[in-house]
Design an enzyme around this catalytic site. Structure first.
Site, PDB file in Angstrom:
ATOM      1  N   ALA A 252       0.801  -1.227   0.000  1.00 44.63           N
ATOM      2  CA  ALA A 252       0.000   0.000   0.000  1.00 44.63           C
ATOM      3  C   ALA A 252       0.833   1.277   0.000  1.00 44.63           C
ATOM      4  CB  ALA A 252      -0.932   0.005   1.216  1.00 44.63           C
TER       5      ALA A 252
ATOM      6  N   ARG B  13      12.895  -7.941 -35.567  1.00 46.72           N
ATOM      7  CA  ARG B  13      11.715  -7.368 -34.930  1.00 46.72           C
ATOM      8  C   ARG B  13      10.615  -8.419 -34.791  1.00 46.72           C
ATOM      9  NH1 ARG B  13      10.711  -2.357 -38.705  1.00 46.72           N
ATOM     10  NH2 ARG B  13       8.769  -2.267 -37.499  1.00 46.72           N
TER      11      ARG B  13
ATOM     12  N   ARG C  82      10.757   7.767  -1.443  1.00 40.53           N
ATOM     13  CA  ARG C  82      12.202   7.863  -1.667  1.00 40.53           C
ATOM     14  C   ARG C  82      12.612   7.376  -3.059  1.00 40.53           C
ATOM     15  NH1 ARG C  82      14.860   5.159   3.563  1.00 40.53           N
ATOM     16  NH2 ARG C  82      12.778   4.296   3.859  1.00 40.53           N
TER      17      ARG C  82
ATOM     18  N   ASN D 175      13.886   0.697  -0.965  1.00 39.81           N
ATOM     19  CA  ASN D 175      13.340   1.994  -0.585  1.00 39.81           C
ATOM     20  C   ASN D 175      13.698   3.102  -1.560  1.00 39.81           C
ATOM     21  OD1 ASN D 175      11.997   1.365   1.974  1.00 39.81           O
ATOM     22  ND2 ASN D 175      14.058   0.850   2.676  1.00 39.81           N
TER      23      ASN D 175
END
Length: 488
Positions: A14, A340, A19, A235
């Protein structure tokens, strides 16, 4: 190790992850070909849970949509305005059956190196000891910033003390709280009703459940994970890169132990869903991404990027980029080629240097050796496409298809204006602009007769270096002619 399935796994996802300095939710950042949340879901599913719940809040629709893409059977629970890991867990329990019984794991969406094997070990230790709560711990050389595990004399967990609240003696403890838990479902439900937000952050902490369970006389144990990286969260982008590097090192080591030669693991990147056959060699600077598969005894690299592509056994691909492409057994690609989506190169075929292909089916032992664009085409077995050939597949409005038959030959510097068909066993002369079909055994030549215009350079480009060179060459030629004929 027990085969017991957990009643549920709850993944907490959540948070905003400020950061990361990103508009993308933290748990959607990627390493090893998966989002952080994707890694967490894969580890959770590996335990075989009866229920899997992901708790979301920040950028809710984006994260929930990703959960549906990764695991359609997973439940999504919304965290409300009450903050904290305890409240997030409570919201997840509300999405589960009220009579849920058994073991509930709680983990996080930003711990990408955590494995299902470790989670199964946590379950086995938890249920084997008959504990109400088991916390996964790790021993870190530098535990700064982490909550410390304070054990009682019998080895059970007496408390988890946050770094900022620890005494000097507790700060010396190197066993830290990973934040990953196994709970008895009934104990967890009961304890969460008694967890408050009476703290400096006004959050409902999951760690408070341990103290409540212990005060109720229930057993609280620790399961130590020897691999500290499995407890490491992301983080910021520095940690994202660091964990990406560790994950990649582990991928390379896994494949080398499985019989793959990786010449330079430091410059080789292998996503977690890649598969590689035995005795294949991966050369430096190679990236194997997505769901790429490589057969046995192939050579890939140097400097190859293959994304969601198939490279067959004994194929050789070097200095090339492949995207949703298929390279057949024993085929050769590169250098400096771009395959491709929709490219299929048959067994023993060749796509050579400075070639671009798209939606092209190139048959067994067919060759597109160099300096060619081949789009929207089918090339038959054993056909050869000369250097500098362009498949003109787009007229500015729509794409059209070209078919080149088996064992046919297209001369160098040709332009194939689609839609056309060159039959089996036919030729296209070098320099041809082909606008019509060619039947078996025919050669098509579409170019004007060469015409040389005398004196054009001196008239059209007087005074240039070219004109001067032409005049000098003419004078020299006349001198040689006069000398040969004996003229003065």
């Amino acid at each position: 190790m027990t085969d017991t399935r957990p009643a549920a796994v709850i993944i907490l996802a959540a948070g905003e992850g400020t950061r990361m300095k990103s508009t993308l939710p933290k748990v959607l950042h990627r390493i090893g070909g998966r989002s952080l949340l994707g890694h967490a879901i894969a580890a959770a599913r590996d335990t075989g849970p009866e229920h899997l719940v992901v708790v979301v809040r920040h950028d809710r629709d984006r994260v929930a949509g990703h959960v549906g893409e990764v695991d359609a059977a997973a439940l999504v629970a919304d965290q409300d305005d009450i903050k904290g890991t305890g409240r997030a867990t409570e919201c997840a329990l509300a999405a589960l059956p009220a009579d849920l019984a058994g073991t509930v794991l709680v983990t996080y969406g930003d711990v990408p190196l955590l494995t299902g094997e470790t989670l199964r070990g946590l379950i086995a230790a938890h249920e084997g000891a008959g504990s109400a709560v088991t916390v996964m711990t790790a021993v870190r050389p530098d535990p700064s910033g982490y909550g410390r595990i304070v054990r009682a004399g019998d080895g059970s967990v007496q408390a988890i003390v946050e770094h900022k609240d620890a005494t000097a003696e507790q700060l010396a403890i190197r066993e830290i709280n990973s934040g990953i838990y196994a709970f008895d479902a009934a104990v967890l439900r009961s304890a969460l009703t008694r967890v408050t937000t009476d703290n400096a952050q006004a959050e409902k902490y999951l760690t408070d459940v341990l103290g409540i369970a212990r005060s109720d006389g229930a057993g609280v144990a620790a399961y130590s994970c020897d691999d500290v990286w499995q407890s490491e969260g992301v983080n910021d982008r520095v940690q994202l890169a660091e964990l990406g590097r560790i994950l990649n090192e582990r991928q390379a080591a896994k494949w080398m132990r499985a019989g793959v030669t990786i010449v330079d693991p430091a410059t080789t990147w292998i996503d977690v869903d890649v598969t590689i056959g035995q005795d294949t060699t991966i050369l430096p600077g190679t990236q194997l991404l997505g769901a790429t598969t490589i057969g046995a005894e192939a050579i890939v690299g140097p400097e190859v990027t293959a994304r969601d592509s198939e490279i067959g056994p004994r194929a050789h691909v070097r200095r090339a980029e492949l995207d949703l492409a298929v390279v057949g057994e024993g085929a050769s690609v590169g250098p400096f080629s771009y395959l491709r989506p929709g490219t299929e190169l048959g067994a023993g075929g060749k796509i050579g240097g400075f070639v671009e292909t798209k939606n092209a089916k190139i048959g067994p032992k067919a060759k597109v050796p160099h300096l060619t664009y081949c789009g929207d085409a089918t090339i038959g077995e054993g056909a050869n496409i000369g250097a500098g050939t362009i498949f003109a597949n787009y007229d500015g409005v729509k794409k059209a298809h070209t078919t080149i038959g088996r064992h046919s030959f297209v001369g160098s510097n040709s332009v194939i204006v689609a839609p056309v068909t060159v039959a089996d066993g036919a030729y296209v002369g070098a320099g041809t602009t082909l606008t019509g079909d060619v039947d078996p055994g025919q050669i098509a030549v579409a170019r004007t007769k060469q015409r040389n215009v005398d004196g054009w350079v001196e008239r059209a480009r007087p005074g240039t270096a070219t004109a001067i060179a032409a005049a000098e060459a003419r004078t020299n030629a006349e001198s040689r002619t006069n000398a040969e004929t004996g003229k003065a």
